[in-house]
Write a protein that holds these residues in place. Structure first.
Motif, PDB file in Angstrom:
ATOM      1  N   LEU A  54       5.359  16.792  -0.896  1.00 35.51           N
ATOM      2  CA  LEU A  54       4.899  17.596  -2.032  1.00 35.51           C
ATOM      3  C   LEU A  54       4.446  18.982  -1.605  1.00 35.51           C
ATOM      4  O   LEU A  54       3.985  19.172  -0.486  1.00 35.51           O
ATOM      5  CB  LEU A  54       3.727  16.902  -2.731  1.00 35.51           C
ATOM      6  N   PRO A  55       4.533  19.952  -2.542  1.00 32.23           N
ATOM      7  CA  PRO A  55       3.914  21.253  -2.273  1.00 32.23           C
ATOM      8  C   PRO A  55       2.400  21.072  -2.188  1.00 32.23           C
ATOM      9  O   PRO A  55       1.883  20.007  -2.560  1.00 32.23           O
ATOM     10  CB  PRO A  55       4.280  22.096  -3.499  1.00 32.23           C
ATOM     11  N   GLU A  56       1.676  22.089  -1.753  1.00 37.53           N
ATOM     12  CA  GLU A  56       0.218  21.980  -1.674  1.00 37.53           C
ATOM     13  C   GLU A  56      -0.346  21.632  -3.044  1.00 37.53           C
ATOM     14  O   GLU A  56       0.094  22.154  -4.059  1.00 37.53           O
ATOM     15  CB  GLU A  56      -0.389  23.289  -1.183  1.00 37.53           C
ATOM     16  N   PHE A  57      -1.343  20.745  -3.041  1.00 34.34           N
ATOM     17  CA  PHE A  57      -1.957  20.313  -4.291  1.00 34.34           C
ATOM     18  C   PHE A  57      -3.433  20.064  -4.076  1.00 34.34           C
ATOM     19  O   PHE A  57      -3.890  19.918  -2.945  1.00 34.34           O
ATOM     20  CB  PHE A  57      -1.265  19.057  -4.830  1.00 34.34           C
ATOM     21  N   ASP A  58      -4.169  20.012  -5.196  1.00 31.12           N
ATOM     22  CA  ASP A  58      -5.607  19.756  -5.136  1.00 31.12           C
ATOM     23  C   ASP A  58      -5.964  18.364  -5.632  1.00 31.12           C
ATOM     24  O   ASP A  58      -6.980  17.807  -5.251  1.00 31.12           O
ATOM     25  CB  ASP A  58      -6.365  20.797  -5.976  1.00 31.12           C
ATOM     26  N   LYS A  59      -5.118  17.801  -6.497  1.00 34.25           N
ATOM     27  CA  LYS A  59      -5.438  16.514  -7.106  1.00 34.25           C
ATOM     28  C   LYS A  59      -4.158  15.710  -7.323  1.00 34.25           C
ATOM     29  O   LYS A  59      -3.117  16.265  -7.651  1.00 34.25           O
ATOM     30  CB  LYS A  59      -6.137  16.756  -8.449  1.00 34.25           C
ATOM     31  N   MET A  80       0.674  21.021 -13.145  1.00 33.91           N
ATOM     32  CA  MET A  80       1.499  20.151 -12.307  1.00 33.91           C
ATOM     33  C   MET A  80       2.298  21.006 -11.323  1.00 33.91           C
ATOM     34  O   MET A  80       2.940  21.975 -11.706  1.00 33.91           O
ATOM     35  CB  MET A  80       2.462  19.333 -13.169  1.00 33.91           C
ATOM     36  N   VAL A  81       2.229  20.643 -10.034  1.00 33.08           N
ATOM     37  CA  VAL A  81       2.998  21.359  -9.011  1.00 33.08           C
ATOM     38  C   VAL A  81       4.143  20.511  -8.469  1.00 33.08           C
ATOM     39  O   VAL A  81       5.025  21.019  -7.792  1.00 33.08           O
ATOM     40  CB  VAL A  81       2.102  21.846  -7.846  1.00 33.08           C
ATOM     41  N   GLY A  82       4.132  19.226  -8.783  1.00 34.36           N
ATOM     42  CA  GLY A  82       5.203  18.360  -8.311  1.00 34.36           C
ATOM     43  C   GLY A  82       4.874  16.897  -8.506  1.00 34.36           C
ATOM     44  O   GLY A  82       3.818  16.547  -9.040  1.00 34.36           O
ATOM     45  N   ALA A  83       5.789  16.058  -8.069  1.00 33.67           N
ATOM     46  CA  ALA A  83       5.595  14.612  -8.170  1.00 33.67           C
ATOM     47  C   ALA A  83       6.286  13.925  -7.008  1.00 33.67           C
ATOM     48  O   ALA A  83       7.361  14.351  -6.576  1.00 33.67           O
ATOM     49  CB  ALA A  83       6.149  14.086  -9.492  1.00 33.67           C
ATOM     50  N   PHE A 103       9.372  16.119  -5.717  1.00 35.02           N
ATOM     51  CA  PHE A 103      10.019  17.119  -6.560  1.00 35.02           C
ATOM     52  C   PHE A 103       9.002  18.207  -6.891  1.00 35.02           C
ATOM     53  O   PHE A 103       7.819  17.917  -7.065  1.00 35.02           O
ATOM     54  CB  PHE A 103      10.513  16.490  -7.869  1.00 35.02           C
ATOM     55  N   ASP A 104       9.477  19.451  -7.001  1.00 31.81           N
ATOM     56  CA  ASP A 104       8.581  20.492  -7.483  1.00 31.81           C
ATOM     57  C   ASP A 104       8.544  20.404  -9.013  1.00 31.81           C
ATOM     58  O   ASP A 104       9.205  19.535  -9.604  1.00 31.81           O
ATOM     59  CB  ASP A 104       8.997  21.877  -6.973  1.00 31.81           C
ATOM     60  N   GLN A 105       7.803  21.293  -9.670  1.00 29.22           N
ATOM     61  CA  GLN A 105       7.634  21.184 -11.115  1.00 29.22           C
ATOM     62  C   GLN A 105       8.936  21.377 -11.884  1.00 29.22           C
ATOM     63  O   GLN A 105       9.058  20.918 -13.021  1.00 29.22           O
ATOM     64  CB  GLN A 105       6.538  22.135 -11.630  1.00 29.22           C
ATOM     65  N   GLU A 106       9.949  22.018 -11.291  1.00 27.25           N
ATOM     66  CA  GLU A 106      11.240  22.194 -11.975  1.00 27.25           C
ATOM     67  C   GLU A 106      12.199  21.025 -11.736  1.00 27.25           C
ATOM     68  O   GLU A 106      13.289  20.995 -12.292  1.00 27.25           O
ATOM     69  CB  GLU A 106      11.926  23.490 -11.518  1.00 27.25           C
ATOM     70  N   GLY A 107      11.829  20.109 -10.869  1.00 23.68           N
ATOM     71  CA  GLY A 107      12.696  18.971 -10.586  1.00 23.68           C
ATOM     72  C   GLY A 107      13.578  19.158  -9.375  1.00 23.68           C
ATOM     73  O   GLY A 107      14.485  18.359  -9.127  1.00 23.68           O
ATOM     74  N   ASN A 108      13.335  20.209  -8.594  1.00 17.40           N
ATOM     75  CA  ASN A 108      14.091  20.414  -7.362  1.00 17.40           C
ATOM     76  C   ASN A 108      13.491  19.534  -6.268  1.00 17.40           C
ATOM     77  O   ASN A 108      12.278  19.336  -6.222  1.00 17.40           O
ATOM     78  CB  ASN A 108      14.020  21.878  -6.926  1.00 17.40           C
ATOM     79  N   VAL A 109      14.342  19.018  -5.395  1.00 17.90           N
ATOM     80  CA  VAL A 109      13.862  18.184  -4.292  1.00 17.90           C
ATOM     81  C   VAL A 109      13.044  19.072  -3.357  1.00 17.90           C
ATOM     82  O   VAL A 109      13.555  20.045  -2.813  1.00 17.90           O
ATOM     83  CB  VAL A 109      15.022  17.522  -3.527  1.00 17.90           C
ATOM     84  N   ILE A 139      19.557  18.470   1.174  1.00 20.88           N
ATOM     85  CA  ILE A 139      19.399  18.363  -0.286  1.00 20.88           C
ATOM     86  C   ILE A 139      18.109  19.051  -0.736  1.00 20.88           C
ATOM     87  O   ILE A 139      17.804  19.077  -1.922  1.00 20.88           O
ATOM     88  CB  ILE A 139      19.386  16.896  -0.750  1.00 20.88           C
ATOM     89  N   ILE A 140      17.370  19.615   0.195  1.00 20.92           N
ATOM     90  CA  ILE A 140      16.107  20.268  -0.112  1.00 20.92           C
ATOM     91  C   ILE A 140      16.379  21.486  -1.000  1.00 20.92           C
ATOM     92  O   ILE A 140      17.331  22.231  -0.774  1.00 20.92           O
ATOM     93  CB  ILE A 140      15.357  20.674   1.179  1.00 20.92           C
ATOM     94  N   SER A 141      15.568  21.666  -2.013  1.00 26.11           N
ATOM     95  CA  SER A 141      15.664  22.733  -3.018  1.00 26.11           C
ATOM     96  C   SER A 141      16.811  22.524  -4.000  1.00 26.11           C
ATOM     97  O   SER A 141      17.094  23.396  -4.808  1.00 26.11           O
ATOM     98  CB  SER A 141      15.792  24.116  -2.367  1.00 26.11           C
ATOM     99  N   ARG A 142      17.459  21.383  -3.938  1.00 25.52           N
ATOM    100  CA  ARG A 142      18.544  21.093  -4.890  1.00 25.52           C
ATOM    101  C   ARG A 142      17.996  20.290  -6.055  1.00 25.52           C
ATOM    102  O   ARG A 142      17.110  19.470  -5.900  1.00 25.52           O
ATOM    103  CB  ARG A 142      19.653  20.313  -4.186  1.00 25.52           C
ATOM    104  N   ASN A 143      18.551  20.542  -7.218  1.00 26.83           N
ATOM    105  CA  ASN A 143      18.154  19.805  -8.407  1.00 26.83           C
ATOM    106  C   ASN A 143      19.218  18.744  -8.684  1.00 26.83           C
ATOM    107  O   ASN A 143      20.378  19.077  -8.935  1.00 26.83           O
ATOM    108  CB  ASN A 143      18.024  20.747  -9.604  1.00 26.83           C
ATOM    109  N   PRO A 144      18.833  17.477  -8.654  1.00 29.98           N
ATOM    110  CA  PRO A 144      19.820  16.406  -8.844  1.00 29.98           C
ATOM    111  C   PRO A 144      20.136  16.096 -10.310  1.00 29.98           C
ATOM    112  O   PRO A 144      20.553  14.999 -10.638  1.00 29.98           O
ATOM    113  CB  PRO A 144      19.170  15.200  -8.170  1.00 29.98           C
ATOM    114  N   SER A 145      19.975  17.063 -11.208  1.00 28.81           N
ATOM    115  CA  SER A 145      20.195  16.809 -12.633  1.00 28.81           C
ATOM    116  C   SER A 145      21.607  16.307 -12.924  1.00 28.81           C
ATOM    117  O   SER A 145      21.807  15.510 -13.841  1.00 28.81           O
ATOM    118  CB  SER A 145      19.890  18.055 -13.464  1.00 28.81           C
TER     119      SER A 145
END
Length: 186
Positions: A54-59, A80-83, A103-109, A139-145
């Protein structure tokens, strides 16, 4: 002098039954002692994987969607910064393959970590590096949509040399995690 027991079917069955019962009791005791430490080690591995993908997060907020454990990451303002989503596939060359996908908030790996793999060392076991940012099949930064697929299946991801089956199973797990990601705000 003690008399030697006769070698009869009943004596052999009783002896083997007693040995089997002692062995079963010993295995049950060992399982009871090691069960909790193994569970704790697995949970620690999952927590390390979540932070790594995940990207940096606080919670973090845990959520269950379709029986999958999802950890949604938020910044200090509550955005939300990612999941991080755990997904698996049973069709790897060595069987089950379990992966934590971020995933980042846009759904990119954003990242991934292999949690469980029984793939062939030197071949399918390369999945841990092959699809990373500097790997040949990144596959990093790719969106698997539209679904990630290996080139042999009409996609544009380079499969691990000699491990197309593992590559397919890995990408299937990524695609499955993405489908779950799309349900977060649904």
């Amino acid at each position: 002098m003690a008399k030697k027991a006769q070698s009869t079917l009943i004596n052999m069955l009783l002896s083997l039954t007693a040995i089997a019962l002692v062995a079963a009791a010993a295995l049950a005791a060992i399982n009871g002692v090691t069960k909790e430490p193994i569970a704790q080690a697995q949970e620690a591995k999952v927590q390390v994987a979540i932070k790594a993908v995940l990207p940096e997060f606080d919670k973090l907020k845990a959520k269950d969607i379709d029986g999958k454990n999802i950890n949604i990451a938020y910044d200090a303002e509550g955005n939300m910064v990612g999941a991080a989503i755990e997904a698996g596939n049973d069709e790897g060359f060595g069987g089950h393959l379990q992966v934590m996908v971020g995933f980042d908030q846009e759904g990119n790996v954003y990242g991934y970590s292999i949690l469980e793999s029984h793939e062939t060392p030197g071949l399918g076991a390369k999945a841990g590096e092959w699809f990373q940012k500097d790997g040949k099949g990144s596959i990093i930064s790719r969106n698997p949509s539209d679904g990630l697929k290996v080139k042999k299946d009409g996609g544009d991801v380079d499969a691990i040399s000699g491990s197309t089956i593992t590559s397919r199973a890995f990408l299937s797990a990524i695609n499955d995690a993405y489908k779950t990601f799309t349900k977060i705000n649904a």
